[in-house]
Design a protein around this motif. Structure first.
Motif, PDB file in Angstrom:
ATOM      1  N   ALA A   1       3.622   0.763  -2.565  1.00  0.00           N
ATOM      2  CA  ALA A   1       2.905   0.336  -3.774  1.00  0.00           C
ATOM      3  C   ALA A   1       3.163   1.290  -4.927  1.00  0.00           C
TER       4      ALA A   1
ATOM      5  N   THR B   1       0.834  -1.195   0.000  1.00  0.00           N
ATOM      6  CA  THR B   1       0.000   0.000   0.000  1.00  0.00           C
ATOM      7  C   THR B   1       0.873   1.250   0.000  1.00  0.00           C
TER       8      THR B   1
ATOM      9  N   THR C   1      -1.850  -5.385  -5.264  1.00  0.00           N
ATOM     10  CA  THR C   1      -0.925  -4.418  -5.855  1.00  0.00           C
ATOM     11  C   THR C   1      -0.191  -5.029  -7.044  1.00  0.00           C
TER      12      THR C   1
END
Length: 264
Positions: free
Chosen positions: A22, A18, A48
């Motif tokens: 990411a 995240t 992802t």
């Protein structure tokens, strides 16, 4: 990792499921790297990697890694045959208590992730980096790694530790071809950072960014990582401090609209 992947320049990004991790994985994939996205939550990592692979087929793979565990780091890195770029992004903040009221368990968790986690991964990956002509370590620290503020004692102590690791590595690896970069973002609006720090209080997390005209977002920091990685190997950006225009310093944040003078 397949034979095809092992012949491609590879970047390992911790905390890659995240936020900044990411976004950095996507940026480096766009630059031609095979990105190995590492983190604790398999479902976030898979989501992802899937999104990246839609736009850059085969560019992303996943390993589950807890940077606070020696065994987890060793086991995860054992499955990687090549690493050209290491992005130590895993970390984060917990709590906003004054020092006198600080939760030492939270302080310990921040130290384990931001400081010892960076050391653990670097120690295990460094032999792979030394074999690469593009060897680069990018540590994602913070402006909290160079300044302090009330209610931030545990986090600033941890991020000072992250930055000190970068500075020390830079000295100790002098004479080798390995680059070491410390990226220090200011206010970055991501989905989880403030929410996690404030123990899931969404209203309090929203107030962190309230009124700020264009705080940084994860892709802004990823652009900085792509920049330092993409420079010629003899060029080392020791420290890159990046803040939104609205943030002149840790303690000076403008919370009102800015006249951006858009072109006619």
């Amino acid at each position: 990792m397949s034979a095809d992947e092992s012949s491609q320049a590879t970047a390992l990004i911790t905390g890659g499921g995240t936020g900044i991790g990411a976004a950095t994985a996507r940026r480096l994939a766009a630059d031609g790297f095979h990105v190995v996205i590492a983190g604790r939550r398999r479902e976030r990592l898979d989501a992802t990697a899937t999104a990246i692979n839609v736009d850059f087929p085969g560019a992303a793979s996943v390993i589950v890694m807890d940077v606070t565990s020696d065994a987890s780091v060793r086991e995860a890195v054992a499955g990687i045959s090549r690493c050209d770029v290491l992005v130590n992004n895993a970390g984060g903040a917990l709590g906003v208590s004054r020092v006198e009221d600080g939760d030492l368990a939270e302080w310990q968790r921040m130290y384990d992730a931001n400081v010892l986690g960076t050391v653990r991964v670097t120690q295990v990956v460094l032999p792979l980096l030394r074999r690469s002509p593009r060897a680069t370590i990018v540590n994602i620290s913070s402006v909290a790694g160079e300044s302090v503020y009330e209610g931030g004692g545990g986090y600033t102590a941890a991020k000072h530790g992250t930055s000190v690791i970068s500075e020390t590595l830079r000295l100790e690896l002098n004479g080798e071809h390995v680059r070491v970069v410390d990226v220090r973002p200011g206010l970055v609006h991501t989905e989880e950072f403030s929410l996690t720090r404030l123990h899931g209080d969404q209203a309090a997390a929203d107030k962190v960014y309230e009124g700020v005209d264009r705080p940084l977002v994860a892709s802004d920091v990823a652009e900085c990582v792509g920049f330092v990685v993409g420079l010629p190997q003899h060029v080392n950006i020791d420290t890159l401090v990046v803040k939104p225009v609205a943030q002149a310093a840790v303690h000076k944040l403008y919370r009102a609209p800015i006249d951006w003078k858009t072109e006619a």
